[in-house]
Design a protein around this motif. Structure first.
Motif, PDB file in Angstrom:
ATOM      1  N   ALA A 237       0.822  -1.212   0.000  1.00  0.00           N
ATOM      2  CA  ALA A 237       0.000   0.000   0.000  1.00  0.00           C
ATOM      3  C   ALA A 237       0.858   1.264   0.000  1.00  0.00           C
ATOM      4  O   ALA A 237       0.556   2.238  -0.699  1.00  0.00           O
ATOM      5  N   ASP A 238       1.956   1.244   0.753  1.00  0.00           N
ATOM      6  CA  ASP A 238       2.780   2.445   0.900  1.00  0.00           C
ATOM      7  C   ASP A 238       3.804   2.622  -0.218  1.00  0.00           C
ATOM      8  O   ASP A 238       4.167   3.748  -0.556  1.00  0.00           O
ATOM      9  N   TRP A 239       4.292   1.510  -0.792  1.00  0.00           N
ATOM     10  CA  TRP A 239       5.477   1.603  -1.644  1.00  0.00           C
ATOM     11  C   TRP A 239       5.283   1.153  -3.089  1.00  0.00           C
ATOM     12  O   TRP A 239       6.188   1.355  -3.908  1.00  0.00           O
ATOM     13  N   SER A 240       4.157   0.535  -3.430  1.00  0.00           N
ATOM     14  CA  SER A 240       3.989   0.049  -4.805  1.00  0.00           C
ATOM     15  C   SER A 240       4.001   1.202  -5.808  1.00  0.00           C
ATOM     16  O   SER A 240       4.641   1.106  -6.876  1.00  0.00           O
ATOM     17  N   GLY A 241       3.302   2.291  -5.483  1.00  0.00           N
ATOM     18  CA  GLY A 241       3.295   3.442  -6.379  1.00  0.00           C
ATOM     19  C   GLY A 241       4.665   4.091  -6.491  1.00  0.00           C
ATOM     20  O   GLY A 241       5.083   4.512  -7.579  1.00  0.00           O
ATOM     21  N   VAL A 242       5.385   4.141  -5.365  1.00  0.00           N
ATOM     22  CA  VAL A 242       6.740   4.701  -5.380  1.00  0.00           C
ATOM     23  C   VAL A 242       7.654   3.839  -6.248  1.00  0.00           C
ATOM     24  O   VAL A 242       8.501   4.356  -6.996  1.00  0.00           O
ATOM     25  N   PHE A 243       7.474   2.523  -6.187  1.00  0.00           N
ATOM     26  CA  PHE A 243       8.268   1.607  -7.009  1.00  0.00           C
ATOM     27  C   PHE A 243       8.062   1.883  -8.499  1.00  0.00           C
ATOM     28  O   PHE A 243       9.022   1.978  -9.277  1.00  0.00           O
ATOM     29  N   LEU A 244       6.788   2.013  -8.914  1.00  0.00           N
ATOM     30  CA  LEU A 244       6.517   2.296 -10.324  1.00  0.00           C
ATOM     31  C   LEU A 244       7.119   3.632 -10.757  1.00  0.00           C
ATOM     32  O   LEU A 244       7.660   3.756 -11.859  1.00  0.00           O
ATOM     33  N   LYS A 245       7.032   4.609  -9.879  1.00  0.00           N
ATOM     34  CA  LYS A 245       7.514   5.951 -10.220  1.00  0.00           C
ATOM     35  C   LYS A 245       9.039   5.987 -10.305  1.00  0.00           C
ATOM     36  O   LYS A 245       9.609   6.542 -11.255  1.00  0.00           O
ATOM     37  N   GLU A 246       9.722   5.376  -9.344  1.00  0.00           N
ATOM     38  CA  GLU A 246      11.178   5.453  -9.300  1.00  0.00           C
ATOM     39  C   GLU A 246      11.843   4.464 -10.255  1.00  0.00           C
ATOM     40  O   GLU A 246      12.837   4.794 -10.908  1.00  0.00           O
ATOM     41  N   HIS A 247      11.299   3.253 -10.346  1.00  0.00           N
ATOM     42  CA  HIS A 247      11.967   2.218 -11.148  1.00  0.00           C
ATOM     43  C   HIS A 247      11.636   2.327 -12.638  1.00  0.00           C
ATOM     44  O   HIS A 247      12.493   2.070 -13.487  1.00  0.00           O
ATOM     45  N   PHE A 248      10.380   2.690 -12.945  1.00  0.00           N
ATOM     46  CA  PHE A 248       9.960   2.763 -14.344  1.00  0.00           C
ATOM     47  C   PHE A 248       9.721   4.188 -14.835  1.00  0.00           C
ATOM     48  O   PHE A 248       9.427   4.388 -16.011  1.00  0.00           O
ATOM     49  N   GLY A 249       9.781   5.171 -13.933  1.00  0.00           N
ATOM     50  CA  GLY A 249       9.484   6.551 -14.325  1.00  0.00           C
ATOM     51  C   GLY A 249       8.023   6.761 -14.651  1.00  0.00           C
ATOM     52  O   GLY A 249       7.677   7.579 -15.508  1.00  0.00           O
ATOM     53  N   ALA A 250       7.128   6.022 -13.976  1.00  0.00           N
ATOM     54  CA  ALA A 250       5.691   6.136 -14.236  1.00  0.00           C
ATOM     55  C   ALA A 250       5.190   7.530 -13.861  1.00  0.00           C
ATOM     56  O   ALA A 250       5.722   8.192 -12.969  1.00  0.00           O
ATOM     57  N   SER A 251       4.139   7.957 -14.536  1.00  0.00           N
ATOM     58  CA  SER A 251       3.554   9.269 -14.273  1.00  0.00           C
ATOM     59  C   SER A 251       2.774   9.259 -12.969  1.00  0.00           C
ATOM     60  O   SER A 251       2.478   8.203 -12.406  1.00  0.00           O
ATOM     61  N   ASP A 252       2.408  10.464 -12.514  1.00  0.00           N
ATOM     62  CA  ASP A 252       1.619  10.577 -11.278  1.00  0.00           C
ATOM     63  C   ASP A 252       0.252   9.927 -11.427  1.00  0.00           C
ATOM     64  O   ASP A 252      -0.363   9.512 -10.440  1.00  0.00           O
ATOM     65  N   GLY A 253      -0.251   9.857 -12.649  1.00  0.00           N
ATOM     66  CA  GLY A 253      -1.540   9.210 -12.871  1.00  0.00           C
ATOM     67  C   GLY A 253      -1.447   7.698 -12.926  1.00  0.00           C
ATOM     68  O   GLY A 253      -2.372   6.993 -12.521  1.00  0.00           O
ATOM     69  N   LEU A 254      -0.305   7.172 -13.420  1.00  0.00           N
ATOM     70  CA  LEU A 254      -0.145   5.729 -13.565  1.00  0.00           C
ATOM     71  C   LEU A 254       0.308   5.059 -12.266  1.00  0.00           C
ATOM     72  O   LEU A 254      -0.133   3.951 -11.948  1.00  0.00           O
ATOM     73  N   ALA A 255       1.170   5.710 -11.508  1.00  0.00           N
ATOM     74  CA  ALA A 255       1.771   5.083 -10.324  1.00  0.00           C
ATOM     75  C   ALA A 255       0.736   4.576  -9.311  1.00  0.00           C
ATOM     76  O   ALA A 255       0.875   3.451  -8.802  1.00  0.00           O
ATOM     77  N   PRO A 256      -0.336   5.349  -8.986  1.00  0.00           N
ATOM     78  CA  PRO A 256      -1.297   4.846  -7.996  1.00  0.00           C
ATOM     79  C   PRO A 256      -2.077   3.622  -8.453  1.00  0.00           C
ATOM     80  O   PRO A 256      -2.719   2.959  -7.630  1.00  0.00           O
ATOM     81  N   LEU A 257      -2.035   3.303  -9.755  1.00  0.00           N
ATOM     82  CA  LEU A 257      -2.787   2.150 -10.249  1.00  0.00           C
ATOM     83  C   LEU A 257      -2.235   0.838  -9.717  1.00  0.00           C
ATOM     84  O   LEU A 257      -2.916  -0.193  -9.761  1.00  0.00           O
ATOM     85  N   ALA A 258      -0.979   0.829  -9.238  1.00  0.00           N
ATOM     86  CA  ALA A 258      -0.425  -0.397  -8.653  1.00  0.00           C
ATOM     87  C   ALA A 258      -1.257  -0.834  -7.454  1.00  0.00           C
ATOM     88  O   ALA A 258      -1.647  -2.008  -7.342  1.00  0.00           O
ATOM     89  N   LEU A 259      -1.552   0.105  -6.562  1.00  0.00           N
ATOM     90  CA  LEU A 259      -2.378  -0.216  -5.401  1.00  0.00           C
ATOM     91  C   LEU A 259      -3.805  -0.526  -5.821  1.00  0.00           C
ATOM     92  O   LEU A 259      -4.448  -1.414  -5.253  1.00  0.00           O
ATOM     93  N   SER A 260      -4.322   0.171  -6.832  1.00  0.00           N
ATOM     94  CA  SER A 260      -5.685  -0.083  -7.298  1.00  0.00           C
ATOM     95  C   SER A 260      -5.820  -1.498  -7.842  1.00  0.00           C
ATOM     96  O   SER A 260      -6.787  -2.210  -7.521  1.00  0.00           O
ATOM     97  N   CYS A 261      -4.859  -1.931  -8.661  1.00  0.00           N
ATOM     98  CA  CYS A 261      -4.890  -3.294  -9.208  1.00  0.00           C
ATOM     99  C   CYS A 261      -4.814  -4.331  -8.091  1.00  0.00           C
ATOM    100  O   CYS A 261      -5.548  -5.323  -8.083  1.00  0.00           O
ATOM    101  N   PHE A 262      -3.918  -4.095  -7.131  1.00  0.00           N
ATOM    102  CA  PHE A 262      -3.774  -4.988  -5.987  1.00  0.00           C
ATOM    103  C   PHE A 262      -5.082  -5.075  -5.202  1.00  0.00           C
ATOM    104  O   PHE A 262      -5.557  -6.168  -4.864  1.00  0.00           O
ATOM    105  N   SER A 263      -5.706  -3.922  -4.926  1.00  0.00           N
ATOM    106  CA  SER A 263      -6.906  -3.872  -4.082  1.00  0.00           C
ATOM    107  C   SER A 263      -8.126  -4.468  -4.781  1.00  0.00           C
ATOM    108  O   SER A 263      -8.923  -5.178  -4.159  1.00  0.00           O
ATOM    109  N   VAL A 264      -8.294  -4.176  -6.073  1.00  0.00           N
ATOM    110  CA  VAL A 264      -9.463  -4.685  -6.799  1.00  0.00           C
ATOM    111  C   VAL A 264      -9.423  -6.209  -6.887  1.00  0.00           C
ATOM    112  O   VAL A 264     -10.436  -6.891  -6.667  1.00  0.00           O
ATOM    113  N   MET A 265      -8.257  -6.778  -7.194  1.00  0.00           N
ATOM    114  CA  MET A 265      -8.161  -8.233  -7.283  1.00  0.00           C
ATOM    115  C   MET A 265      -8.315  -8.873  -5.905  1.00  0.00           C
ATOM    116  O   MET A 265      -8.869  -9.975  -5.780  1.00  0.00           O
ATOM    117  N   MET A 266      -7.845  -8.199  -4.864  1.00  0.00           N
ATOM    118  CA  MET A 266      -8.050  -8.695  -3.505  1.00  0.00           C
ATOM    119  C   MET A 266      -9.534  -8.723  -3.173  1.00  0.00           C
ATOM    120  O   MET A 266     -10.039  -9.691  -2.575  1.00  0.00           O
TER     121      MET A 266
END
Length: 391
Positions: A237-266
């Protein structure tokens, strides 16, 4: 021509009893969803509250840690309330206190006061969580029907709704204090009506009078599972978006989708978890699911781009979805005191998770930090395979 017979008082009483019983079935689902809305609303406004009190990133991590510390310290409160009041009254009083604390967080003018409010949030939220899970496991025992996975799924849905509402309020430039004040009154009314309908025993359970009780024997395995699961979920919850942003250079709009994908499938996995439990059993589901979660996280770490990583986080959410519902169900079957002890140990994972992952990310990079979470998921699978109380 015969005159149609009028319903007798006995018939009317039976009809009222049936309608009441039907309404009682919705009390627990409403309470789980309500809890999710409250916690999701708080999480969704963290950036705005941090900006309002001009808190630095390091200070914000300390503020968030206060919530985990409050959850750990909640054991004597939750166990004493469950012992003297029972689950039904405990969830009413702690739920009303939680709404008051939410408002206090919104109006806290300084960092120290915000830390005190978040500490109180950890205490009240943990106590409310113990109460509703205790009521749910009592209903499972009485009916012989597994339903805690579905209830936790409704909590996930409430959390997503609360976070979405928080984003909407932020986009409309509505201050957190105003947002929480608008939310508290209707949620308090819903809480009270669900309380009146809830079919739960007001008789308290005898508990040990300790400031903290570490689970012992086979129950310790459940506490370890809760601890590791909380650590893993909180880290994602705390670091998935940061991982996408720092490791892949994801945008501010794309990075939070990591938690969204995790939460929806959960959420989706938890809605079918109870049916799967009847067929395969809790232990095999938690073991195989955690291995799947580990595979998803390692896939995200090794992905060539952010979109493949999103798929990995979605798989991780599906795999790790059933850890908390089945651990809490197994602990609750041993009584409120056992549930409070396991819950306190579980929530201590949320206290340790953020700084541990942050330290790993600082020293070795975000890729290693997320791989470490994958290792936690694999460890959950190993512990679950040896947890005799998971049935």
């Amino acid at each position: 021509m015969p005159t149609p017979s009028r319903p007798t008082s006995t018939t009317r009483a039976i009809a009222r009893t049936r309608s009441t019983a039907q309404a009682q079935q919705y009390a627990l689902p409403v309470l789980f969803a309500l809890f999710g809305v409250i916690m999701g609303s708080w999480a969704g406004r963290i950036p705005a509250m941090a900006e309002r009190v001009h808190v630095s990133h390091s200070a914000l991590s300390m503020v968030l840690l206060c919530g985990g510390l409050g959850a750990v310290l909640s054991y004597p409160i939750s166990s004493r309330m469950m012992g003297s009041l029972g689950a039904r009254k405990t969830l009413l009083f702690s739920g009303l206190a939680l709404l008051c604390v939410l408002i206090a967080i919104g109006v806290a003018p300084t960092v120290p006061l915000l830390m005190m409010a978040v500490l109180s949030l950890g205490i009240t939220a943990s106590t409310f969580d113990v109460a509703i899970n205790s009521a749910a496991t009592a209903r499972e025992k009485a009916s012989g029907k597994s339903e805690l996975s579905k209830l936790h799924g409704l909590g996930c849905a409430g959390g997503l709704a609360g976070a979405t509402l928080g984003s909407l309020m932020a986009s409309l430039h509505i201050a957190p204090a105003t947002h929480f004040l608008m939310l508290a009154a209707p949620l308090a009314i819903i809480l009270y009506f669900a309380f009146t309908l809830l079919d739960a025993d007001d008789v308290g359970a005898t508990v040990e009078k300790k400031s903290f009780s570490l689970p012992r024997g086979p129950l310790l395995m459940l506490g370890v599972l809760g601890f590791l699961g909380s650590m893993a979920e909180g880290s994602i919850a705390d670091w998935s978006g940061v991982f996408l942003k720092e490791h892949f250079g994801a945008s501010d709009g794309l990075a939070p989708l990591a938690l969204s994908c995790f939460s929806v499938m959960m959420l989706l996995a938890r809605l079918v978890g109870d049916k799967l439990k009847l067929r395969y059993g809790a232990r095999s589901l938690v073991t195989s699911g955690s291995m799947l979660g580990a595979a998803g996280l390692f896939f995200a770490v090794l992905s060539p781009n952010a979109y493949f990583a999103l798929f990995g986080f979605a798989v991780a959410g599906m795999g790790m979805a059933l850890v908390f519902p089945f651990v809490f169900s197994a602990a609750g079957a041993q009584g409120p005191a056992a549930l409070a002890g396991v819950a306190s140990m579980a929530y201590s994972g949320s206290l340790m998770g953020p700084p541990v992952i942050g330290a790993i990310a600082q020293g070795m990079g975000m890729q290693i930090a997320i791989a470490y979470v994958g290792g936690l998921a694999a460890l959950i699978a190993y512990v679950a395979s040896r947890a005799r109380m998971l049935k």
